[in-house]
Each structure stands twice: as structure tokens, then as C-alpha cells.
Scaffold this motif. Structure first.
Motif, PDB file in Angstrom:
ATOM      1  N   ALA A 370      28.033 -19.303  -2.631  1.00  0.00           N
ATOM      2  CA  ALA A 370      28.216 -18.069  -1.864  1.00  0.00           C
ATOM      3  C   ALA A 370      27.645 -16.899  -2.634  1.00  0.00           C
ATOM      4  O   ALA A 370      27.675 -16.864  -3.875  1.00  0.00           O
ATOM      5  CB  ALA A 370      29.695 -17.833  -1.567  1.00  0.00           C
ATOM      6  N   VAL A 371      27.115 -15.920  -1.901  1.00  0.00           N
ATOM      7  CA  VAL A 371      26.620 -14.688  -2.506  1.00  0.00           C
ATOM      8  C   VAL A 371      26.925 -13.530  -1.570  1.00  0.00           C
ATOM      9  O   VAL A 371      26.805 -13.650  -0.343  1.00  0.00           O
ATOM     10  CB  VAL A 371      25.104 -14.776  -2.812  1.00  0.00           C
ATOM     11  N   LEU A 372      27.366 -12.421  -2.126  1.00  0.00           N
ATOM     12  CA  LEU A 372      27.670 -11.210  -1.375  1.00  0.00           C
ATOM     13  C   LEU A 372      26.853 -10.068  -1.963  1.00  0.00           C
ATOM     14  O   LEU A 372      26.834  -9.855  -3.179  1.00  0.00           O
ATOM     15  CB  LEU A 372      29.157 -10.875  -1.475  1.00  0.00           C
ATOM     16  N   ARG A 373      26.158  -9.327  -1.091  1.00  0.00           N
ATOM     17  CA  ARG A 373      25.329  -8.208  -1.533  1.00  0.00           C
ATOM     18  C   ARG A 373      25.645  -6.995  -0.674  1.00  0.00           C
ATOM     19  O   ARG A 373      25.713  -7.094   0.562  1.00  0.00           O
ATOM     20  CB  ARG A 373      23.848  -8.571  -1.374  1.00  0.00           C
ATOM     21  N   VAL A 374      25.863  -5.852  -1.306  1.00  0.00           N
ATOM     22  CA  VAL A 374      26.095  -4.600  -0.582  1.00  0.00           C
ATOM     23  C   VAL A 374      25.227  -3.508  -1.195  1.00  0.00           C
ATOM     24  O   VAL A 374      24.952  -3.514  -2.401  1.00  0.00           O
ATOM     25  CB  VAL A 374      27.579  -4.167  -0.608  1.00  0.00           C
ATOM     26  N   GLN A 375      24.784  -2.578  -0.342  1.00  0.00           N
ATOM     27  CA  GLN A 375      24.041  -1.400  -0.784  1.00  0.00           C
ATOM     28  C   GLN A 375      24.550  -0.195  -0.015  1.00  0.00           C
ATOM     29  O   GLN A 375      24.881  -0.302   1.171  1.00  0.00           O
ATOM     30  CB  GLN A 375      22.539  -1.567  -0.535  1.00  0.00           C
ATOM     31  N   HIS A 376      24.604   0.945  -0.693  1.00  0.00           N
ATOM     32  CA  HIS A 376      25.011   2.195  -0.051  1.00  0.00           C
ATOM     33  C   HIS A 376      23.894   3.211  -0.216  1.00  0.00           C
ATOM     34  O   HIS A 376      23.380   3.425  -1.316  1.00  0.00           O
ATOM     35  CB  HIS A 376      26.303   2.732  -0.672  1.00  0.00           C
ATOM     36  N   ASP A 377      23.514   3.848   0.895  1.00  0.00           N
ATOM     37  CA  ASP A 377      22.403   4.794   0.886  1.00  0.00           C
ATOM     38  C   ASP A 377      22.704   5.991   0.003  1.00  0.00           C
ATOM     39  O   ASP A 377      23.821   6.528  -0.008  1.00  0.00           O
ATOM     40  CB  ASP A 377      22.114   5.295   2.299  1.00  0.00           C
ATOM     41  N   LEU A 378      21.671   6.428  -0.722  1.00  0.00           N
ATOM     42  CA  LEU A 378      21.695   7.686  -1.460  1.00  0.00           C
ATOM     43  C   LEU A 378      20.432   8.464  -1.112  1.00  0.00           C
ATOM     44  O   LEU A 378      19.347   7.880  -1.020  1.00  0.00           O
ATOM     45  CB  LEU A 378      21.723   7.442  -2.971  1.00  0.00           C
ATOM     46  N   PHE A 379      20.578   9.757  -0.896  1.00  0.00           N
ATOM     47  CA  PHE A 379      19.431  10.627  -0.645  1.00  0.00           C
ATOM     48  C   PHE A 379      18.570  10.060   0.490  1.00  0.00           C
ATOM     49  O   PHE A 379      19.070   9.438   1.414  1.00  0.00           O
ATOM     50  CB  PHE A 379      18.628  10.838  -1.927  1.00  0.00           C
ATOM     51  N   ALA A 380      17.254  10.280   0.400  1.00  0.00           N
ATOM     52  CA  ALA A 380      16.377   9.895   1.502  1.00  0.00           C
ATOM     53  C   ALA A 380      16.077   8.402   1.519  1.00  0.00           C
ATOM     54  O   ALA A 380      16.061   7.774   2.573  1.00  0.00           O
ATOM     55  CB  ALA A 380      15.070  10.684   1.423  1.00  0.00           C
ATOM     56  N   ARG A 381      15.818   7.795   0.330  1.00  0.00           N
ATOM     57  CA  ARG A 381      15.441   6.383   0.299  1.00  0.00           C
ATOM     58  C   ARG A 381      16.156   5.590  -0.781  1.00  0.00           C
ATOM     59  O   ARG A 381      15.913   4.394  -0.929  1.00  0.00           O
ATOM     60  CB  ARG A 381      13.925   6.242   0.066  1.00  0.00           C
ATOM     61  N   SER A 382      17.009   6.214  -1.558  1.00  0.00           N
ATOM     62  CA  SER A 382      17.633   5.560  -2.697  1.00  0.00           C
ATOM     63  C   SER A 382      18.885   4.804  -2.278  1.00  0.00           C
ATOM     64  O   SER A 382      19.386   4.945  -1.167  1.00  0.00           O
ATOM     65  CB  SER A 382      17.990   6.604  -3.766  1.00  0.00           C
ATOM     66  N   TYR A 383      19.402   3.983  -3.210  1.00  0.00           N
ATOM     67  CA  TYR A 383      20.655   3.277  -2.946  1.00  0.00           C
ATOM     68  C   TYR A 383      21.342   2.930  -4.257  1.00  0.00           C
ATOM     69  O   TYR A 383      20.719   2.882  -5.324  1.00  0.00           O
ATOM     70  CB  TYR A 383      20.422   2.004  -2.126  1.00  0.00           C
ATOM     71  N   ILE A 384      22.631   2.683  -4.159  1.00  0.00           N
ATOM     72  CA  ILE A 384      23.415   2.076  -5.220  1.00  0.00           C
ATOM     73  C   ILE A 384      24.011   0.810  -4.638  1.00  0.00           C
ATOM     74  O   ILE A 384      24.428   0.792  -3.469  1.00  0.00           O
ATOM     75  CB  ILE A 384      24.501   3.028  -5.755  1.00  0.00           C
ATOM     76  N   GLY A 385      24.012  -0.274  -5.410  1.00  0.00           N
ATOM     77  CA  GLY A 385      24.425  -1.549  -4.833  1.00  0.00           C
ATOM     78  C   GLY A 385      25.175  -2.426  -5.805  1.00  0.00           C
ATOM     79  O   GLY A 385      25.330  -2.114  -6.996  1.00  0.00           O
ATOM     80  N   ALA A 386      25.649  -3.556  -5.284  1.00  0.00           N
ATOM     81  CA  ALA A 386      26.369  -4.538  -6.080  1.00  0.00           C
ATOM     82  C   ALA A 386      26.113  -5.922  -5.509  1.00  0.00           C
ATOM     83  O   ALA A 386      25.729  -6.075  -4.339  1.00  0.00           O
ATOM     84  CB  ALA A 386      27.873  -4.238  -6.093  1.00  0.00           C
ATOM     85  N   ILE A 387      26.313  -6.940  -6.342  1.00  0.00           N
ATOM     86  CA  ILE A 387      26.122  -8.322  -5.931  1.00  0.00           C
ATOM     87  C   ILE A 387      27.153  -9.198  -6.633  1.00  0.00           C
ATOM     88  O   ILE A 387      27.596  -8.889  -7.749  1.00  0.00           O
ATOM     89  CB  ILE A 387      24.694  -8.823  -6.253  1.00  0.00           C
ATOM     90  N   GLY A 388      27.548 -10.280  -5.967  1.00  0.00           N
ATOM     91  CA  GLY A 388      28.410 -11.271  -6.569  1.00  0.00           C
ATOM     92  C   GLY A 388      28.012 -12.647  -6.070  1.00  0.00           C
ATOM     93  O   GLY A 388      27.638 -12.806  -4.900  1.00  0.00           O
ATOM     94  N   SER A 389      28.053 -13.661  -6.935  1.00  0.00           N
ATOM     95  CA  SER A 389      27.713 -15.024  -6.526  1.00  0.00           C
ATOM     96  C   SER A 389      28.720 -15.991  -7.120  1.00  0.00           C
ATOM     97  O   SER A 389      29.318 -15.740  -8.173  1.00  0.00           O
ATOM     98  CB  SER A 389      26.297 -15.400  -6.972  1.00  0.00           C
ATOM     99  N   LEU A 390      28.894 -17.131  -6.434  1.00  0.00           N
ATOM    100  CA  LEU A 390      29.881 -18.129  -6.836  1.00  0.00           C
ATOM    101  C   LEU A 390      29.343 -19.516  -6.543  1.00  0.00           C
ATOM    102  O   LEU A 390      28.818 -19.774  -5.447  1.00  0.00           O
ATOM    103  CB  LEU A 390      31.197 -17.913  -6.078  1.00  0.00           C
ATOM    104  N   HIS A 391      29.455 -20.405  -7.514  1.00  0.00           N
ATOM    105  CA  HIS A 391      29.093 -21.811  -7.352  1.00  0.00           C
ATOM    106  C   HIS A 391      30.321 -22.640  -7.696  1.00  0.00           C
ATOM    107  O   HIS A 391      30.769 -22.665  -8.849  1.00  0.00           O
ATOM    108  CB  HIS A 391      27.929 -22.174  -8.272  1.00  0.00           C
TER     109      HIS A 391
END
Length: 722
Positions: A370-391
């Protein structure tokens, strides 16, 4: 720079617009922009050059009109040409590289957020090409949407009519929707690139800040019906043999079925489900002979993992990735592992982008990934994000990884600047702590100067279970500074100089990349090259390398490199002909010192395009080395024959020879698309030994009765949708 990127800090610019006309009668889909229904549509004609003369009017007239009915968007591109017999078109197969031909591309930013888009392209023969743009520079050319195109040619040029169903786009509900929109035309014989908007040197089709707008679409609601793709497969395998011809496995005959389902959860979020997935139709990997002591990176080709794959990107492709989809459903040798079921949810909710993937694999070691990825918009084109994976394996125990990243693409004074940072950690049973990896970098990709610098640190124990890590326990710094003037003289369009050498330095994690005695490997390159007006490219390079293996390693069959600290210099000359030539050649020669000895590398490629139906490509890579421990000649050869019956049916024949593995492999594939969304595949894969000591050695005819492997597969996929 952050203040410059913040909303409201730059003067607002009104985008160019094109009104979408609602059709009052059925829209003919025939590649001809005629009749009363098209006569009432607004048009755009103001195309400007990005290449070769920035901002100059296009040398050939282009007219674009857009209509809509209840189900789809229709985009018509009329490409006038004063020399219609000079229009080039050689491709028919879907997703072929259209750079060899005249072509047009239509970009639709359905979210209208300037952060992603769908791109649809074609050539004068109606070959279909599409891609999904995620972020500012991640173009997924393996995405396949449900759409169609019709083309015609006449004495005044050629015309393309795109039909793009609204169900293939993702957009928010609204009473007066606006889509980001742009069109690019490429005239191959002139090597000319024309765009409606975003034609600046530091811009281009995928630079969404300067996209135009489609207005007047009215109220739309994305169709939310479920699409199902059931498949049936029959497989016949030959008995397997070893290199001596002895039987190691029996042949078999069998079949199975499976199902893929696409469920629109909301207008902007889609779920993809799969059961008993099979990837028998996927083209085989290009073989390599690895003359290094580090693992080689192979790209993903399986369709289930390709759609929205850019959203799951985290790290640096080919070097350090928290998620590498080939870890699911494939073992370390590339052999398939049964994939019982899987699901993926991707999309956007307000300023959030979400990606969730889960897969259950079987075989000898059942596991859930499993893998979970999220991104949150910043400014016009930027982002801050996070990821997690599990085997998690069925026998107990789980490995995990996670991280956070920040991407800040900016435009400062009309120039691109992109600082990035990511950090990740991994956990495994029996391993104390959470080893880390991180990178900080900044990119400055512009026309006159292209500069980049990065710094990594990767702890020795960093091992994301679903990722790819080329090396651990290191510091690494990479960078380059390219100076690219445009003389437009002596048939040279643009030079490319690296007076400051491009570098890649890897040091011990306990040392420093600024001290050469701590370096494990290093490479430096001084480059002088350029692009010609006709599309050809040339390069002359000087290179300097270091490798300091602490253990003996096998570089080729029977040849071993002992520990030591090896410095060597090499020289390189390369010439690449424009793909627009009917017969084009690429040549590459590299020679010099190599691990205390000498070697010479030669790479040759020839491509013949036979007027729109036949394309033949031959590749040869040869390395001849003489080292203190012994000499060797590594040879890798391949041939690819493509015959396109039409835009819906093609045959691909691919043969590879590898003298390191001492085998020849064949991949023959016939692909027919009865209608968009349906597929029929006939695939034959086989491999034969070329070991000189073998009794049944290919190409002897009797070797055909003793294959290393052989399988014939028939697969039928049918799209079921309201």
C-alpha cells in the motif's frame, strides 16, 4: 522569491480566450471542418513561433475551432501548408513518438488550476497520442484516455478533428465552466514550433501559467457511470530448457479472466479497481549489459500503474524513490508475480491532491502493498506533500517508509527557478531506528542558461520496501551549468556548452563531498554541442571518472575488477540525425582509460520509415575492454520491425541479442483495437541460448525445439460502459 510567487504579487494578466460554441445540430466527425455547424464557431488564428524565431508570426496559417454537444468536446485544427507535399507523416500506431512528423497537440486543463492537464496529439495520418501532465514537468505519456481523432489531407494542408468525451476529463461542477486551453503545431521540415499562447523561450505548451481559456462551455457535470474492462486470456507455453538443451519444465495450456473497473467517486476523484490482473500484453524490457557495480533502473510499463503515476512520484527517479511500482507484481528478476487484486484512488479535493494504491499479490510469498500520497497547493504552482508506504507479508512482519517534500517552482523576472526539498525514512523489523534520506536542490531551466545543483544524504540502512535505492551510506552532489547561445549561423540553431563541468560526486557518509579522499565515485564532463536548424544534434565531450570499489566485483563474464582507487579520462563524439528523415542514423563513440586498462564504446542506431506503414530500427552497442584482469567484448544488439495496418491495428516484432547472458529473445505482438476501449492482443515470447558450447545453439534450426522459454498468449479486453 516566495513573495514573488505569492498570489497578488504579480500584475494580473488577462488570458487569451476562445468561446466554446454549443452545437445546434449533430456534429459530423469526419476530419472536415465544414458545414453550418462549424461555420458558427469562433476561431483562433494568432499563432506565434517558439522555434526558431521567438514571437514571430507562424510561417503557415493555423485555425482552431471548438464545439461541444451534450457528451463531448470537439476541437478542430486546420493546418494550412503552402507545400502540402512537404508535410511529413510516418506514424500510425497509438502512442508512437510523433516528433518525426508534422503534428498538433491540444492541451486541456480541465481543473483550470494551472497544475495539470490532459494532452491529445495527432499527425496527418490520424495517429493517436495522449499524455497526462502532473505538476510542472511530469508528463506521463503512457496514460491512455477514451477519445478519438479524424484527419484529412488536401491541396491546402491537413485537418485534425478531436472528439474528447467529457467523461474522460476531470473537472468541477459549475454553471459557467472554463477550461485552461492551448494548441501547439509542429512543422517537421522547418523544425518550427508554433503555439497559441505560452510561446516564450522559458515557457512552452506545458507551462500552464500562460495557458489560454475555453469559455462559454455552460453548465457541465462529469458523467459518473461506472466503466468495466473485463478480459479473457488463453496461454500456451512450451517446455523450458537450460542452455545445454536439457528439459527443466513442462509446457502447459490454460486460460483465465479478470476485471478492471473505473468508478468516478466524485467529479474530481476516480477509483480504479482490478481483480486477477494480467500484463501479458506489455512489451518486454529493453535489455542492458550493466558494466557497473550498481543496480539498473527499469521503467514501469504496466497500464494499471501508469495512470496518475506522477502523483506517486517522490524522490529522484532512478536514484532514490520511496515508491517504485515495479516492486509490486514483479520479482527481482522481472518475472511476474500473481496480482490477485488491487485498487487505486486518485484525484483532487479543493487544494488537496490524493493518491491511494493498494495491491494484494500471491505466489510463494503473499503480500499486501500500500502507498498513500497527498499534496497541498501552495502559491500558484507549488505544493507541500507527504507519502507513506507499507509492505506486509502473510507470514507476519511489515516494512514501512514515509516522507515529506516541498516543491517551489517560481518565475522570477521572467526566468524559471525551482527549489525542491524532500526527506524520507524507512523502518524494518529487527532494525533499530529509522534511517533517513534527503535531498535539497535548485533548478534554473531557461533558454540561455540551464543551471542545476543538488545535495543528497542517504543513510546506510535506508531501504523503503516499495522503493528503489541505487546506493546507500553516501553523500552525493550533482549539478551542471549549460550556456546555450543561439547564433542562427552556419546552420546552427543553438549551441550547448558546459565550461563548468557537469558533476556527480559520491562520498562516504562519514566523510564529505568536498574532500576528494572521501569520494567513492565521481564523474565530470565538459561538453560542446549544439542543435542544427534541420533538427540534427552533435556533441563532443571530455570526461573524467573515479571509482573506488572496496571489494572485487564482476564486470563481465570471467573478468573481475579488484579493489582500488581508479581514475581515468575518456573522450566522446556523438551525432544524432533528425527523426524527420526517412532514413536516420545516430552514432556515438567513447574511448579512453577504464579501470587501469582501456576500452572503446560504440553505439549505432538506424531507423528507416517506409512511408507510413513500415518502420524498422536496428541498435548495436559494443564495448571492447582490455583490463589488467582480462579482456572482454560486450555486445548488445536489437532489431524492431513495426508494421501498421492502420491506426487501429499494428504488428511489432522485437528481437534482442545479449552476449553477456548468451541468449537471443523474441517478442512478437499483434494489437487490434476494434473500437476505442476494446483491445485484442496476440503475443509470442521466446528465448534461445547462444552459448557457443551448447548443442542446441541459436540460430541453428534445431535450437527452435529447445527454447529457454516460449509462450503464446491471446488476450481480449472489452469496455463496458453506458
Amino acid at each position: 522569491m516566495l513573495l514573488l510567487a505569492a498570489p497578488g504579487s504579480l500584475p494580473a494578466q488577462q488570458p487569451a480566450t476562445l468561446r466554446v460554441a454549443a452545437a445546434t445540430a449533430p456534429i459530423p466527425f469526419n476530419g472536415r471542418v465544414d458545414g453550418p455547424v462549424w461555420a458558427s464557431a469562433d476561431s483562433i488564428t494568432d499563432f506565434r513561433q517558439r522555434e526558431p524565431v521567438i514571437g514571430a508570426p507562424a510561417t503557415e496559417r493555423t485555425v482552431v475551432k471548438v464545439l461541444r454537444d451534450a457528451d463531448a468536446l470537439y476541437v478542430a485544427v486546420r493546418a494550412y501548408d503552402a507545400e502540402p507535399y512537404g508535410v511529413r507523416a510516418s506514424e500510425l500506431r497509438r502512442d508512437a513518438d510523433l516528433s518525426s512528423d508534422d503534428n498538433v497537440q491540444v492541451l486541456i486543463d480541465a481543473f483550470h488550476d494551472r497544475r495539470g492537464a490532459f494532452v491529445f496529439g495527432t499527425n496527418p495520418q490520424g495517429a493517436m497520442w495522449d499524455a497526462q501532465l502532473v505538476g510542472i514537468d511530469d508528463l506521463n505519456e503512457d496514460w491512455n484516455g477514451i477519445w478519438d481523432v479524424a484527419t484529412t489531407r488536401d491541396a491546402a494542408g491537413w485537418t485534425a478533428e478531436f472528439r474528447i468525451p467529457f467523461r474522460s476529463l476531470r473537472f468541477r461542477r459549475g454553471d459557467d465552466l472554463r477550461f485552461g486551453f492551448n494548441v501547439r503545431r509542429f512543422i517537421r521540415r522547418k523544425n518550427e514550433e508554433d503555439l497559441w499562447t505560452s510561446w516564450g523561450r522559458a515557457e512552452g505548451l506545458y507551462h500552464l501559467l500562460n495557458e489560454g481559456e475555453l469559455t462559454g462551455a455552460g453548465a457541465l457535470d462529469r458523467v459518473r457511470d461506472v466503466e468495466a474492462y473485463p478480459y479473457l486470456l488463453a496461454r500456451a507455453t512450451e517446455s523450458e530448457h537450460d542452455s545445454a538443451g536439457a528439459k527443466t519444465g513442462n509446457g502447459s495450456l490454460g486460460g483465465k479472466g479478470g476485471l478492471d473497473v473505473k468508478v468516478p467517486v466524485t467529479p474530481t476523484v476516480t477509483a480504479d479497481l482490478t481483480a486477477n490482473t494480467d500484463f501479458a500484453q506489455v512489451e518486454v524490457d529493453q535489455q542492458v549489459i550493466n558494466l557497473t557495480r550498481f543496480p539498473f533502473f527499469f521503467p514501469e510499463k504496466r497500464e494499471f500503474f501508469l495512470e496518475s503515476s506522477g502523483l506517486f512520484d517522490f524522490g529522484t527517479p532512478g536514484r532514490v524513490q520511496v515508491f517504485y511500482s515495479r516492486r509490486i507484481g514483479l520479482d527481482t528478476s522481472g518475472a511476474a508475480v500473481p496480482m490477485i487484486a488491487g485498487g487505486r484512488v486518485t484525484g483532487r479535493a479543493g487544494p488537496w491532491r490524493l493518491g491511494l494504491l493498494d495491491a494484494q499479490t500471491g505466489g510463494g510469498d503473499r503480500a499486501n502493498d500500500a502507498v498513500l500520497r497527498v499534496q497541498h497547493d501552495l502559491f500558484a504552482r507549488s505544493y507541500i506533500g507527504a507519502i507513506g508506504s507499507l509492505h506486509a507479508v502473510s507470514g507476519g512482519g511489515a516494512q514501512a517508509a514515509g516522507g515529506a517534500d516541498l516543491d517551489l517552482p517560481l518565475v522570477v523576472g521572467g526566468h524559471n527557478v525551482e527549489p525542491k526539498f524532500w526527506i524520507a525514512g524507512s523502518r524494518a523489523p529487527g532494525v533499530a531506528g529509522a534511517p533517513l534520506a534527503w535531498r535539497i536542490s535548485t533548478d534554473n531551466p531557461n533558454d540561455l542558461f540551464d543551471n542545476f545543483v543538488s545535495l543528497y544524504r542517504i543513510d546506510a540502512g535506508f531501504a523503503p520496501p516499495l522503493g528503489f535505492v541505487r546506493r546507500t551510506g553516501i553523500w552525493e552532489t550533482t549539478g551542471h551549468s549549460d550556456f546555450m547561445p543561439r547564433p542562427h549561423a552556419l546552420s546552427i540553431r543553438q549551441f550547448d556548452f558546459e565550461f563548468i563541468p557537469e558533476w556527480d560526486i559520491i562520498a562516504n557518509v562519514s566523510g564529505s563531498p568536498t574532500r576528494s579522499r572521501d569520494w567513492q565515485t565521481a564523474s565530470f564532463q565538459w561538453l560542446a554541442g549544439g542543435n542544427r536548424e534541420n533538427g540534427d544534434r552533435f556533441e563532443v565531450n571530455v570526461q573524467r571518472f573515479l571509482d573506488a570499489p572496496v571489494d572485487t566485483f564482476d564486470i563481465f563474464r570471467g573478468v573481475r575488477v579488484p579493489p582500488g582507487r581508479y581514475w581515468w579520462s575518456r573522450y566522446e563524439v556523438a551525432y544524432h540525425m533528425s527523426p524527420g528523415r526517412p532514413l536516420a542514423f545516430d552514432g556515438f563513440v567513447n574511448w579512453g582509460r577504464f579501470y587501469g586498462g582501456r576500452s572503446a564504446d560504440v553505439e549505432l542506431r538506424g531507423t528507416w520509415r517506409g512511408g507510413g506503414h513500415v518502420i524498422f530500427t536496428a541498435d548495436l552497442t559494443r564495448t571492447a575492454a582490455r583490463l589488467p584482469a582480462g579482456g572482454f567484448t560486450a555486445l548488445l544488439a536489437s532489431g524492431r520491425l513495426e508494421y501498421d495496418f492502420n491506426t487501429r491495428a499494428n504488428f511489432l516484432g522485437f528481437v534482442q541479442y545479449n552476449n553477456d547472458a548468451q541468449r537471443a529473445d523474441f517478442n512478437l505482438r499483434f494489437h487490434w483495437t476494434p473500437q476505442i476501449g476494446d483491445d485484442v492482443f496476440l503475443v509470442w515470447n521466446s528465448g534461445y541460448t547462444t552459448n557457443p558450447a551448447a548443442t542446441y545453439r541459436f540460430p541453428a534450426a534445431r535450437a527452435l525445439s529447445r527454447p529457454l522459454n516460449g509462450a503464446f498468449v491471446v488476450k481480449v479486453v472489452h469496455r463496458v460502459a453506458p
